[in-house]
Design an enzyme around this catalytic site. Structure first.
Site, mmCIF file in Angstrom:
data_model
loop_
_atom_site.group_PDB
_atom_site.id
_atom_site.type_symbol
_atom_site.label_atom_id
_atom_site.label_comp_id
_atom_site.label_asym_id
_atom_site.label_seq_id
_atom_site.Cartn_x
_atom_site.Cartn_y
_atom_site.Cartn_z
ATOM 1 N N ALA A 36 2.032 -0.019 12.046
ATOM 2 C CA ALA A 36 2.973 -1.108 11.719
ATOM 3 C C ALA A 36 3.662 -1.709 12.933
ATOM 4 O O ALA A 36 4.536 -2.565 12.780
ATOM 5 C CB ALA A 36 4.028 -0.675 10.702
ATOM 6 N N ALA A 37 3.256 -1.318 14.150
ATOM 7 C CA ALA A 37 3.844 -1.961 15.335
ATOM 8 C C ALA A 37 3.514 -3.457 15.317
ATOM 9 O O ALA A 37 4.393 -4.312 15.530
ATOM 10 C CB ALA A 37 3.322 -1.313 16.608
ATOM 11 N N GLY A 38 2.249 -3.770 15.039
ATOM 12 C CA GLY A 38 1.840 -5.177 14.991
ATOM 13 C C GLY A 38 2.548 -5.923 13.861
ATOM 14 O O GLY A 38 2.927 -7.087 14.009
ATOM 15 N N ASP A 39 2.739 -5.246 12.733
ATOM 16 C CA ASP A 39 3.416 -5.885 11.595
ATOM 17 C C ASP A 39 4.881 -6.155 11.929
ATOM 18 O O ASP A 39 5.436 -7.185 11.535
ATOM 19 C CB ASP A 39 3.341 -4.985 10.352
ATOM 20 C CG ASP A 39 1.908 -4.726 9.923
ATOM 21 O OD1 ASP A 39 1.056 -5.596 10.155
ATOM 22 O OD2 ASP A 39 1.650 -3.647 9.361
ATOM 23 N N LEU A 63 -1.706 -7.580 23.174
ATOM 24 C CA LEU A 63 -2.623 -6.943 24.125
ATOM 25 C C LEU A 63 -2.326 -5.460 24.298
ATOM 26 O O LEU A 63 -2.517 -4.906 25.384
ATOM 27 C CB LEU A 63 -2.517 -7.654 25.489
ATOM 28 C CG LEU A 63 -2.721 -9.175 25.482
ATOM 29 C CD1 LEU A 63 -2.309 -9.785 26.809
ATOM 30 C CD2 LEU A 63 -4.182 -9.502 25.188
ATOM 31 N N LYS A 116 8.908 5.729 16.231
ATOM 32 C CA LYS A 116 9.242 6.448 14.996
ATOM 33 C C LYS A 116 8.001 6.609 14.123
ATOM 34 O O LYS A 116 7.119 5.750 14.131
ATOM 35 C CB LYS A 116 10.268 5.626 14.189
ATOM 36 C CG LYS A 116 11.697 6.145 14.295
ATOM 37 C CD LYS A 116 12.632 5.245 13.531
ATOM 38 C CE LYS A 116 12.962 5.806 12.169
ATOM 39 N NZ LYS A 116 14.029 4.993 11.515
ATOM 40 N N ASN A 136 0.826 -1.216 0.000
ATOM 41 C CA ASN A 136 0.000 0.000 0.000
ATOM 42 C C ASN A 136 0.856 1.259 0.000
ATOM 43 O O ASN A 136 1.960 1.269 0.546
ATOM 44 C CB ASN A 136 -0.857 0.081 1.281
ATOM 45 C CG ASN A 136 -2.019 -0.882 1.283
ATOM 46 O OD1 ASN A 136 -2.467 -1.335 0.227
ATOM 47 N ND2 ASN A 136 -2.506 -1.206 2.468
ATOM 48 N N ASP A 147 0.826 4.579 1.850
ATOM 49 C CA ASP A 147 0.205 5.132 3.064
ATOM 50 C C ASP A 147 0.237 6.656 3.001
ATOM 51 O O ASP A 147 1.312 7.264 2.966
ATOM 52 C CB ASP A 147 0.971 4.671 4.320
ATOM 53 C CG ASP A 147 0.703 3.217 4.672
ATOM 54 O OD1 ASP A 147 -0.118 2.567 3.992
ATOM 55 O OD2 ASP A 147 1.315 2.740 5.654
ATOM 56 N N ASN A 189 -4.793 -9.503 17.483
ATOM 57 C CA ASN A 189 -4.974 -8.642 18.648
ATOM 58 C C ASN A 189 -6.330 -8.953 19.300
ATOM 59 O O ASN A 189 -7.098 -9.787 18.813
ATOM 60 C CB ASN A 189 -4.804 -7.157 18.273
ATOM 61 C CG ASN A 189 -5.867 -6.678 17.292
ATOM 62 O OD1 ASN A 189 -6.974 -7.220 17.226
ATOM 63 N ND2 ASN A 189 -5.540 -5.653 16.521
ATOM 64 N N LYS A 199 0.036 -4.117 5.250
ATOM 65 C CA LYS A 199 0.435 -5.099 6.277
ATOM 66 C C LYS A 199 1.393 -6.138 5.703
ATOM 67 O O LYS A 199 2.318 -6.593 6.364
ATOM 68 C CB LYS A 199 -0.802 -5.761 6.873
ATOM 69 C CG LYS A 199 -1.630 -4.778 7.680
ATOM 70 C CD LYS A 199 -2.814 -5.423 8.344
ATOM 71 C CE LYS A 199 -3.838 -4.366 8.758
ATOM 72 N NZ LYS A 199 -3.314 -3.306 9.600
ATOM 73 N N GLY A 200 1.148 -6.511 4.440
ATOM 74 C CA GLY A 200 2.024 -7.499 3.820
ATOM 75 C C GLY A 200 3.433 -6.974 3.672
ATOM 76 O O GLY A 200 4.406 -7.573 4.143
ATOM 77 N N ASN A 254 4.870 -4.445 5.128
ATOM 78 C CA ASN A 254 5.503 -4.166 6.427
ATOM 79 C C ASN A 254 6.058 -5.447 7.056
ATOM 80 O O ASN A 254 7.153 -5.463 7.618
ATOM 81 C CB ASN A 254 4.497 -3.549 7.404
ATOM 82 C CG ASN A 254 3.970 -2.200 6.930
ATOM 83 O OD1 ASN A 254 4.612 -1.533 6.118
ATOM 84 N ND2 ASN A 254 2.814 -1.799 7.432
HETATM 85 O O1 RIB Z 1 -0.637 -2.283 9.748
HETATM 86 C C1 RIB Z 1 -0.373 -1.018 9.198
HETATM 87 C C2 RIB Z 1 -0.759 -0.987 7.753
HETATM 88 O O2 RIB Z 1 -2.152 -1.158 7.638
HETATM 89 C C3 RIB Z 1 -0.459 0.317 7.064
HETATM 90 O O3 RIB Z 1 0.842 0.357 6.522
HETATM 91 C C4 RIB Z 1 -1.573 0.430 6.028
HETATM 92 O O4 RIB Z 1 -1.143 0.319 4.717
HETATM 93 C C5 RIB Z 1 -2.559 -0.663 6.385
HETATM 94 O O5 RIB Z 1 -2.491 -1.700 5.520
#
Ligand code: RIB
Length: 298
Positions: free
Chosen positions: A240-243, A212, A276, A10, A12, A179, A39-40, A42
């Protein structure tokens, strides 16, 4: 063992805001940036920066060349990314002063992953390889069933949740990284313990990693359970913390790292990403994470 991440790419478009826009409201933003994301993408960047050979598969339009470059610069292999005639997927992201975000997605070329191409890509992978999936591209059910039929180990991050995922058979999944909100939608349960119990009752072979937020993360399988607190940082942007967590955890699984160490590494990388701005641009490389862990654990 190879990692194939079949996932979104994506653009962003990120707006800093005082507060998230409310229904009927028009607000001026405090700033604007354009970042590579999805998400992919990242998660591929995270696994690659963690030190793994990652093959990223997916689709971009003519405006998505820079996303492919970002993956390449991170060390990911992009030979399975297909160019499509349509526009690349994009996300409109509001980031509040607290660092929290909310995201509007337009699938664009992410909706153009077709079965023939999926079959062609899968012919290059084999039993035991890892297949990483999120839920931002087309043909999710087909990807899961093809990966499982091949004997690949599937790491599914069911985000964003939708009706297809809610009703999907997860028996072919090895790791489910989700999550609490996704856990609630999948199980109808609010409490972490009940989410985990519900999933393991239905899928006894599953390894679940439940994140969590500020309470850290928990891993549970039929045999083991581990908890990992968060590393505290000043939140700038949680995008993108989760990614980052998922990509680093996948990398640790390839290395056959003990689960408690894998959670610690993933939590440290995710905390650094939160400190960041931006999605993939905020993901640290492995040596930075290891150095920071030494500081945090001193
Ligand atoms: O998890 C974050 C992502 O979710 C972002 O980079 C955005 O593109 C969405 O897909």
């Amino acid at each position: 063992m190879k990692i194939l991440n079949y996932g979104s790419l994506n653009i962003d478009k990120v707006y800093q805001v005082e507060h998230f826009v409310r229904p009927g409201e028009t607000i001026a933003t405090l700033g604007y940036d354009c970042f590579p994301g999805g998400k992919g993408l990242n998660q591929s960047v995270a696994a690659a920066r963690a030190g793994q050979k990652v093959f990223h598969a997916g689709c971009v339009g003519a405006d998505g060349d820079f996303l492919v470059s970002v993956l390449q610069e991170s060390g990911a292999d992009t030979r399975y990314i297909k160019r499509t005639a349509g526009v690349t997927g994009h996300a409109l992201i509001q980031v509040a002063q607290s660092g929290e975000n909310c995201i509007l997605l337009f699938a664009g070329s992410n909706a153009e992953n077709d079965k023939d191409t999926i079959d062609a890509v899968f012919s290059n992978f084999e039993q035991g390889d890892i297949l990483m999936l999120q839920n931002e591209i087309s043909n999710m059910e087909y990807l899961v069933s093809r990966g499982a039929a091949k004997g690949m180990q599937i790491m599914l991050n069911p985000s964003p949740m939708d009706e297809t995922l809610k009703n999907m058979d997860l028996s072919g999944i090895t790791w489910l990284v989700l999550n609490e909100t996704e856990g609630l939608e999948l199980t109808g349960e609010n409490e972490p313990e009940k989410i985990l119990a519900n999933l393991l009752e239905r899928y006894p072979n599953l390894q679940v990693v439940l994140t969590l937020g500020s309470d850290g993360s928990v891993y549970k399988s039929a045999q083991e359970e581990y908890r990992q607190p968060v590393f505290k940082v000043k939140a700038v942007d949680t995008t993108a913390a989760g990614d980052t967590f998922t990509g680093y955890f996948a990398s640790a699984m390839v290395e056959k790292m003990p689960v408690d160490k894998a959670l610690e590494l993933a939590a440290a990388a995710a905390a650094m990403a939160v400190a960041k701005a931006g999605a993939s641009v905020s993901i640290p490389v492995r040596s930075e994470v290891e150095d920071q862990l030494v500081v945090w654990k001193a």
